[in-house]
Write a protein that holds these residues in place. Structure first.
Motif, mmCIF file in Angstrom:
data_model
loop_
_atom_site.group_PDB
_atom_site.id
_atom_site.type_symbol
_atom_site.label_atom_id
_atom_site.label_comp_id
_atom_site.label_asym_id
_atom_site.label_seq_id
_atom_site.Cartn_x
_atom_site.Cartn_y
_atom_site.Cartn_z
ATOM 1 N N SER A 72 -7.634 -7.000 0.876
ATOM 2 C CA SER A 72 -7.107 -6.383 -0.341
ATOM 3 C C SER A 72 -6.710 -4.937 -0.081
ATOM 4 N N VAL A 76 -2.816 -3.322 -0.345
ATOM 5 C CA VAL A 76 -2.492 -2.147 -1.154
ATOM 6 C C VAL A 76 -1.890 -1.044 -0.291
ATOM 7 N N ARG A 79 1.716 -2.040 0.950
ATOM 8 C CA ARG A 79 2.681 -2.584 -0.009
ATOM 9 C C ARG A 79 4.008 -1.844 0.097
ATOM 10 N N THR A 84 3.397 -2.036 -7.095
ATOM 11 C CA THR A 84 2.101 -1.531 -7.540
ATOM 12 C C THR A 84 0.978 -2.243 -6.788
ATOM 13 N N PRO A 85 -0.215 -1.644 -6.729
ATOM 14 C CA PRO A 85 -1.352 -2.353 -6.119
ATOM 15 C C PRO A 85 -1.610 -3.689 -6.794
ATOM 16 N N LEU A 89 -1.524 -7.429 -4.991
ATOM 17 C CA LEU A 89 -2.691 -8.303 -5.009
ATOM 18 C C LEU A 89 -2.397 -9.600 -5.749
ATOM 19 N N LEU A 140 -11.138 -1.204 -0.522
ATOM 20 C CA LEU A 140 -10.074 -1.189 -1.521
ATOM 21 C C LEU A 140 -10.077 0.121 -2.291
ATOM 22 N N LEU A 144 -7.071 2.871 -2.744
ATOM 23 C CA LEU A 144 -6.588 3.286 -4.064
ATOM 24 C C LEU A 144 -6.730 4.786 -4.294
ATOM 25 N N LEU A 203 -4.170 0.748 -10.511
ATOM 26 C CA LEU A 203 -3.556 -0.493 -10.049
ATOM 27 C C LEU A 203 -2.108 -0.619 -10.497
ATOM 28 N N GLN A 207 4.162 2.199 -5.213
ATOM 29 C CA GLN A 207 4.161 2.881 -3.922
ATOM 30 C C GLN A 207 5.342 3.847 -3.896
#
Length: 224
Positions: A72, A76, A79, A84-85, A89, A140, A144, A203, A207
């Motif tokens: 995960s 992220v 990406r 977006t995260p 996911l 993760l 983030l 989340l 990016q």
């Protein structure tokens, strides 16, 4: 460099081979009925060597989750621009549902079902699995941006993925065909990731574009 690569491949093969032998014994006799000494003997290694690779008996089973610990976080971090995260996911989970990835719980391969029965039917394995989940959360959260809000978001993501997978597995165990479960699983995953996106700003952040090089600095000689 080639020597390091060979050494790492041998190490990974040792992990895989010993884990496979142990899981085979556990499935045949039961987790609590097989000793670490019996696993070591079957793998033709000493107990100290086994414990160098697997600090706890439960790790012989949960090693199969090790490859997914940072997945995960990697999704992220890697990406594409504008994604977006939560979007990265969600895409990975939906792809897993479509392909029958065991991580999503939507897999009716007999060997996978037997492994999940062993895992979820053994309290010490369930307890040990939380350590793997905590490492997934930590990785993760770092991806983030770190901090409490990132840790809260990461914890929710890992929990959602676990609950979705467990629900899919339980329905298969209850006798429902994968083809019947899949549409519900896709819809449930969509709802879950929508809620995650709405609840966690971390989340929902796209990016940013890659940094573009600025104009070249003027030649000092030109200013003279």
């Amino acid at each position: 460099m080639a020597e390091i690569g060979l050494r790492e491949r041998k190490k990974q093969r040792m992990y895989r081979d010993v884990s496979d032998i142990a899981i085979g014994l556990f499935l045949e006799k039961g987790f609590d009925q097989v000793s670490v000494a019996e696993v070591a003997a079957a793998a033709e290694i000493s107990k100290p060597t086994l414990f160098r690779y697997f600090p706890a008996k439960e790790d012989l089973v949960l090693h199969r989750f090790a490859d997914h610990e940072t997945e995960s976080a990697r999704l992220v971090a890697e990406r594409p621009e504008g994604r977006t995260p939560a979007g990265a996911l969600r895409e990975r989970f939906l792809s897993g549902l479509a392909g029958g990835d065991p991580v999503t719980g939507l897999c009716d391969v007999p060997e996978v079902l037997a492994f999940h029965r062993l895992l979820y039917g053994t309290p010490s394995l369930v307890a040990r699995a939380y350590a793997y989940q905590e490492r997934s959360e930590a990785a993760l959260a770092a991806a983030l941006g770190g901090g409490l809000d990132a840790r809260l978001a990461a914890g929710q993501v890992i929990a959602v993925q676990r609950v979705l997978a467990l629900d899919n597995w339980r329905r298969i165990v209850d006798g429902e065909p994968v083809a019947v479960i899949r549409p519900d699983a896709v819809a449930a995953a969509g709802r879950a990731f929508d809620r995650l996106t709405a609840a966690c700003p971390e989340l929902a952040t796209p990016q940013p574009p890659a940094c573009q090089p600025g104009p070249p600095a003027p030649d000092a000689s030109e200013s003279r």
